[in-house]
Design an enzyme around this catalytic site. Structure first.
Site: not given
Length: 284
Positions: A249-253
């Site tokens: 779940i790409p919270c880094h984006r």
């Protein structure tokens, strides 16, 4: 992901982590020879490590690791939620780079604090170092990264999230899902299931994160708009930080409106490495 790949990908992240420190301390761009020397590697070996990890040269990758790269991404690859929807990347159709499908725990079950839920766990190597992966019978529910925080803290971090669950160590049970989630060549499954355990508002935010294409970014404000609560930017940031399934779940984006990285639960060097990795993959 072959066994050899598992043994080396954590090493590759370690190289990237040291590169971030060297680049941050330099007053100007560093040439290949000088960068390799400061990292205690030969230029040829250094070049091979970078090329194997992301498919681009150290010189190009260095540009992705700079502190200003997030602002460049926000300017050139900002992916608003409406744009993601228009591209057919919403809901279960997104499948996070085609490797995932997901469902969420019902609000009623979440309110019970995961009582009666069995969560299996195991340690795996990821492109970003050691990862503790957790999952229920229905899918991966947690992925913590230990390269910055250490294995004990990463493990305890996830255990604290579901204090009423029963935890069972069983990496072999999770391995097929992990291979599929990372798009490994020897994966036996086409897609890995995700099982999201969180409050309803958090689930909305995490589902919005899954619409952001790899190599692109968005802002906390855009996510708040997308979930129909434009004034909830601060709450969105908190929900992003509580994402239990890092990388997948790409919270880094998610970035601040200014282009600043904001925080990252597993360490800002990790966030920078992830954004750089995806940028390189997008252009390789």
């Amino acid at each position: 992901m072959t066994q050899n790949d598992e043994n080396t990908c954590g090493y590759h992240y370690g190289v990237m982590r040291r590169a971030i420190e060297v680049i941050d301390n330099a007053e100007e761009a560093i040439g290949l020879d000088a960068l390799a020397t400061q990292m205690g590697m030969s230029p040829a070996h250094f070049q091979r490590v970078f090329s194997r990890w992301v498919g681009v040269s150290p010189k190009r990758y260095q540009q992705y690791l700079t502190l200003g790269h997030a602002k460049t991404l926000l300017r050139d690859r900002s992916s608003t939620m409406d744009a993601a929807q228009g591209s057919g990347l919403s809901g279960t159709g997104r499948l996070h780079d085609l490797f995932l499908r997901w469902e969420a725990m019902s609000p009623g079950d979440y309110a019970k604090g995961a009582v009666g839920l069995t969560i299996y766990w195991g340690w795996f190597e990821s492109p970003f170092g050691p990862a503790v992966v957790m999952g229920t019978d229905r899918g991966i529910c947690g992925l913590g990264l230990a390269a910055e925080l250490g294995e004990e803290e990463a493990m305890q971090d996830l255990l604290r999230r579901w204090p009423n669950a029963t935890f069972v160590e069983d990496p072999m049970r999770l391995r097929p899902w992990v291979l599929a989630a990372f798009g490994a060549k020897d994966a036996t499954l086409e897609k890995a299931p995700l099982f999201l355990i969180g409050a309803p508002f958090q689930i909305k935010v995490w589902e919005a994160l899954l619409t952001i294409p790899s190599g692109h970014v968005t802002t906390y404000g855009d996510i708040a708009e997308r979930i129909g609560n434009p004034r909830a930017v601060r709450a969105v940031g908190t929900a992003v930080g509580r994402n239990p399934v890092s990388w997948l779940i790409p919270c880094h984006r998610a970035l601040r409106k200014s282009g600043a990285l904001g925080g990252y639960h597993w360490g800002l060097p990790m966030k920078r490495a992830m954004l750089a990795f995806e940028s390189a993959q997008a252009e390789a």
